[in-house]
Design a protein around this motif. Sequence first.
Motif, mmCIF file in Angstrom:
data_model
loop_
_atom_site.group_PDB
_atom_site.id
_atom_site.type_symbol
_atom_site.label_atom_id
_atom_site.label_comp_id
_atom_site.label_asym_id
_atom_site.label_seq_id
_atom_site.Cartn_x
_atom_site.Cartn_y
_atom_site.Cartn_z
ATOM 1 N N ASP A 129 -2.053 12.341 15.067
ATOM 2 C CA ASP A 129 -0.696 12.542 15.559
ATOM 3 C C ASP A 129 -0.247 11.399 16.464
ATOM 4 O OD1 ASP A 129 -2.395 13.076 17.648
ATOM 5 O OD2 ASP A 129 -1.338 14.881 18.335
ATOM 6 N N GLY A 130 -0.902 10.245 16.321
ATOM 7 C CA GLY A 130 -0.561 9.077 17.118
ATOM 8 C C GLY A 130 -0.588 7.815 16.269
ATOM 9 N N ARG A 131 -1.232 6.790 16.784
ATOM 10 C CA ARG A 131 -1.305 5.521 16.055
ATOM 11 C C ARG A 131 -2.243 5.637 14.865
ATOM 12 N NH1 ARG A 131 -0.593 0.019 17.452
ATOM 13 N NH2 ARG A 131 -0.221 0.577 19.638
ATOM 14 N N PRO A 137 -6.749 8.057 10.448
ATOM 15 C CA PRO A 137 -7.647 8.939 11.200
ATOM 16 C C PRO A 137 -7.328 10.411 10.969
ATOM 17 C CG PRO A 137 -5.895 8.156 12.629
ATOM 18 C CD PRO A 137 -5.663 7.525 11.274
ATOM 19 N N VAL A 195 -6.697 3.148 19.924
ATOM 20 C CA VAL A 195 -7.089 4.534 19.701
ATOM 21 C C VAL A 195 -6.285 5.038 18.511
ATOM 22 C CG1 VAL A 195 -7.128 6.873 20.620
ATOM 23 C CG2 VAL A 195 -7.643 4.939 22.121
ATOM 24 N N LEU A 196 -6.984 5.434 17.456
ATOM 25 C CA LEU A 196 -6.333 5.956 16.259
ATOM 26 C C LEU A 196 -6.478 7.472 16.244
ATOM 27 C CD1 LEU A 196 -7.694 3.379 13.630
ATOM 28 C CD2 LEU A 196 -5.596 3.235 14.995
ATOM 29 N N GLU A 197 -5.405 8.178 15.965
ATOM 30 C CA GLU A 197 -5.452 9.636 15.917
ATOM 31 C C GLU A 197 -4.360 10.148 14.983
ATOM 32 O OE1 GLU A 197 -5.149 10.991 19.918
ATOM 33 O OE2 GLU A 197 -3.775 9.385 20.477
ATOM 34 N N ARG A 233 -9.378 12.420 12.871
ATOM 35 C CA ARG A 233 -9.787 12.769 14.222
ATOM 36 C C ARG A 233 -9.463 11.570 15.117
ATOM 37 N NH1 ARG A 233 -15.939 14.331 12.758
ATOM 38 N NH2 ARG A 233 -15.542 16.044 11.302
ATOM 39 N N ARG A 234 -9.584 11.739 16.401
ATOM 40 C CA ARG A 234 -9.386 10.632 17.335
ATOM 41 C C ARG A 234 -10.589 9.692 17.240
ATOM 42 N NH1 ARG A 234 -10.261 8.993 22.703
ATOM 43 N NH2 ARG A 234 -8.370 8.229 23.763
ATOM 44 N N VAL A 235 -10.350 8.431 16.897
ATOM 45 C CA VAL A 235 -11.444 7.473 16.733
ATOM 46 C C VAL A 235 -11.051 6.127 17.327
ATOM 47 C CG1 VAL A 235 -12.363 8.552 14.634
ATOM 48 C CG2 VAL A 235 -10.640 6.754 14.447
ATOM 49 N N THR A 236 -12.065 5.347 17.646
ATOM 50 C CA THR A 236 -11.887 3.952 18.051
ATOM 51 C C THR A 236 -12.864 3.103 17.247
ATOM 52 O OG1 THR A 236 -13.488 4.209 19.845
ATOM 53 C CG2 THR A 236 -11.155 4.532 20.398
#
Length: 221
Positions: free
Chosen positions: A170-172, A147, A166-168, A149-152
């Motif tokens: 700076d995260g998963r 990702p 939730v994929l982002e 951007r933040r996406v689902t």
Amino acid sequence: MPIGLFGGGEITSEDVSLVLNRVKSAVAADGGAAALIDSGRIPDAVIGDFDSLSSGHRAQIPADRLHPISEQNSTDFDKALRNVIAPVVLAAGFLGARVDHQLVAFNTLVRLQDRPCILLGAREIVFHAPPQIRLELTAGDTVSLFPLRRVTGRSDGLEWPINDLVLEPDGRVGTSNRALGALALEVDAPGLLAILPRTALDQVMQAFLSGQTGHWPARAG
């Protein structure tokens, strides 16, 4: 019809042939014209600031095919992609070599979200995931989802489904997943890069050409 787009990065004669065998129109982003001309094909159009197009190659291109854009706020890939219209663009010469060039290419894919484009790499292809896509992959194929951007979204046919995640950036993230066979992917918003084996190229192209993937609207502004 799909359009072939050629950049000045890492590109082989095999890459040039692969793209030309799948398109009728060939566009070069600035110095990407060299790979086309050296293969015996004169570009139908050359777009860019022309800071990397040699005088020798430029002299072989008819003047009405040269489309200079002098501004320095964008890359030649950006300049070219935003000025062509096609159901899908197959782009070679934009991956490999410099990491910063690859990163800005990924950024461009997501910013120009209404311009479907597949980047051809040595072993993989990269594209901005559309609202939905269905592919017949081989069980065990690597499927990476990254990702910007933040996406689902939802998936059917992945060893580790993305449903309810939730994929982002700076995260998963969803790299190094594996296909179980047929893959169905749905994304709720633009911003997700899909990275698949190069062998999936024709299926991905056909998915975009079929019109069944849906389209992201152009970004405002």
